[in-house]
Each structure stands twice: as C-alpha cells, then as structure tokens.
Design a protein around this motif. Structure first.
Motif, PDB file in Angstrom:
ATOM      1  N   ASP A  77       0.879  -0.938   0.185  1.00 12.50           N
ATOM      2  CA  ASP A  77       0.490  -0.073   0.258  1.00 12.50           C
ATOM      3  C   ASP A  77       1.139   1.200   0.636  1.00 12.50           C
ATOM      4  O   ASP A  77       1.773   1.030   0.104  1.00 12.50           O
ATOM      5  N   TYR A  78       0.174   2.330  -0.470  1.00 11.67           N
ATOM      6  CA  TYR A  78       1.174   3.681  -0.395  1.00 11.67           C
ATOM      7  C   TYR A  78       1.576   3.749   1.094  1.00 11.67           C
ATOM      8  O   TYR A  78       2.959   3.944   1.074  1.00 11.67           O
ATOM      9  N   ASP A  79       1.450   3.722   2.055  1.00 10.66           N
ATOM     10  CA  ASP A  79       2.427   4.087   3.344  1.00 10.66           C
ATOM     11  C   ASP A  79       3.709   3.147   3.284  1.00 10.66           C
ATOM     12  O   ASP A  79       4.781   3.257   3.977  1.00 10.66           O
ATOM     13  N   GLN A  80       3.399   2.146   2.995  1.00 11.41           N
ATOM     14  CA  GLN A  80       4.637   0.570   3.040  1.00 11.41           C
ATOM     15  C   GLN A  80       5.472   0.990   1.777  1.00 11.41           C
ATOM     16  O   GLN A  80       6.489   1.130   2.258  1.00 11.41           O
ATOM     17  N   MET A  83       1.129   5.653  -7.079  1.00 12.11           N
ATOM     18  CA  MET A  83       2.399   5.310  -6.972  1.00 12.11           C
ATOM     19  C   MET A  83       3.574   5.764  -7.498  1.00 12.11           C
ATOM     20  O   MET A  83       4.099   5.940  -7.114  1.00 12.11           O
ATOM     21  N   LYS A  84       3.405   5.743  -8.919  1.00 13.66           N
ATOM     22  CA  LYS A  84       4.479   6.803  -9.368  1.00 13.66           C
ATOM     23  C   LYS A  84       4.520   8.066  -8.960  1.00 13.66           C
ATOM     24  O   LYS A  84       5.315   8.409  -9.193  1.00 13.66           O
ATOM     25  N   GLU A  85       3.162   8.870  -9.019  1.00 15.63           N
ATOM     26  CA  GLU A  85       3.905  10.024  -8.210  1.00 15.63           C
ATOM     27  C   GLU A  85       4.128   9.875  -7.065  1.00 15.63           C
ATOM     28  O   GLU A  85       5.008  10.792  -6.422  1.00 15.63           O
ATOM     29  N   LEU A  86       3.791   9.225  -6.152  1.00 17.17           N
ATOM     30  CA  LEU A  86       4.575   8.829  -4.537  1.00 17.17           C
ATOM     31  C   LEU A  86       6.069   8.782  -4.637  1.00 17.17           C
ATOM     32  O   LEU A  86       6.543   9.506  -4.168  1.00 17.17           O
ATOM     33  N   VAL A  87       6.866   7.828  -5.380  1.00 13.36           N
ATOM     34  CA  VAL A  87       8.112   7.223  -5.844  1.00 13.36           C
ATOM     35  C   VAL A  87       8.255   8.668  -7.020  1.00 13.36           C
ATOM     36  O   VAL A  87       9.453   9.151  -5.760  1.00 13.36           O
TER      37      VAL A  87
END
Length: 84
Positions: free
Chosen positions: A22-25, A51-55
């Motif tokens: 998940d995004y937090d992990q 997920m790409k934006e998070l990274v």
C-alpha cells in the motif's frame, strides 16, 4: 507487515519491487531503499499512476536523479545518484 521485496536482477542492479504494497508501506520502503543502497538502483512501481507519483515525489524531495528503464515499460525506474 510484509517484508519488502529486494532483489538483485540479472543485470546486477539492486531492485525494490512495490507490487502488493500500500502507499504507506511503499513510502517507507522507498525512503529506506534510496537512502541506504549504493547506486544505481531500480524501483518497480508497476502501472499505478498513484504509486509513480508517490515515488517521483520522494525522489524529488530527496534530490535524486532517475529515468525510466525503457520507454515500453514505464513502471520501472533507475535511480542513479543524488543531486549535488
């Protein structure tokens, strides 16, 4: 909590695979990975735009250069170095 998926690929580059996180992990795994590993490293985000934006945000925040591994698989990033 699931163990983060670290692999060494046949091209001998350390890899973090975010599939199934998940995004937090993923956020915690990416931060630890980029701050502790030697470069270059590879992060597999998959096709999730979120997920790409998070990274991308984490890499930008910490000042790392990156590029897509190739243009037909945009779910894989190579991180090469920290900006000076």
């Amino acid at each position: 909590m699931r163990k983060k998926r670290l692999k060494k690929r046949k091209d001998n580059i350390k890899t973090l695979d975010l599939h199934g996180m998940d995004y937090d992990q993923a956020e915690n795994a990416v931060i630890n990975f980029i701050l502790l590993e030697n470069f270059p490293v590879q992060i597999i985000t998959g096709n999730s735009a979120g997920m790409k934006e998070l990274v991308f945000g984490i890499l930008k925040e910490h000042g790392f250069y990156y590029y897509f591994k190739d243009w037909y698989n945009l779910g894989c990033l190579i991180i090469i170095e920290k900006k000076l």
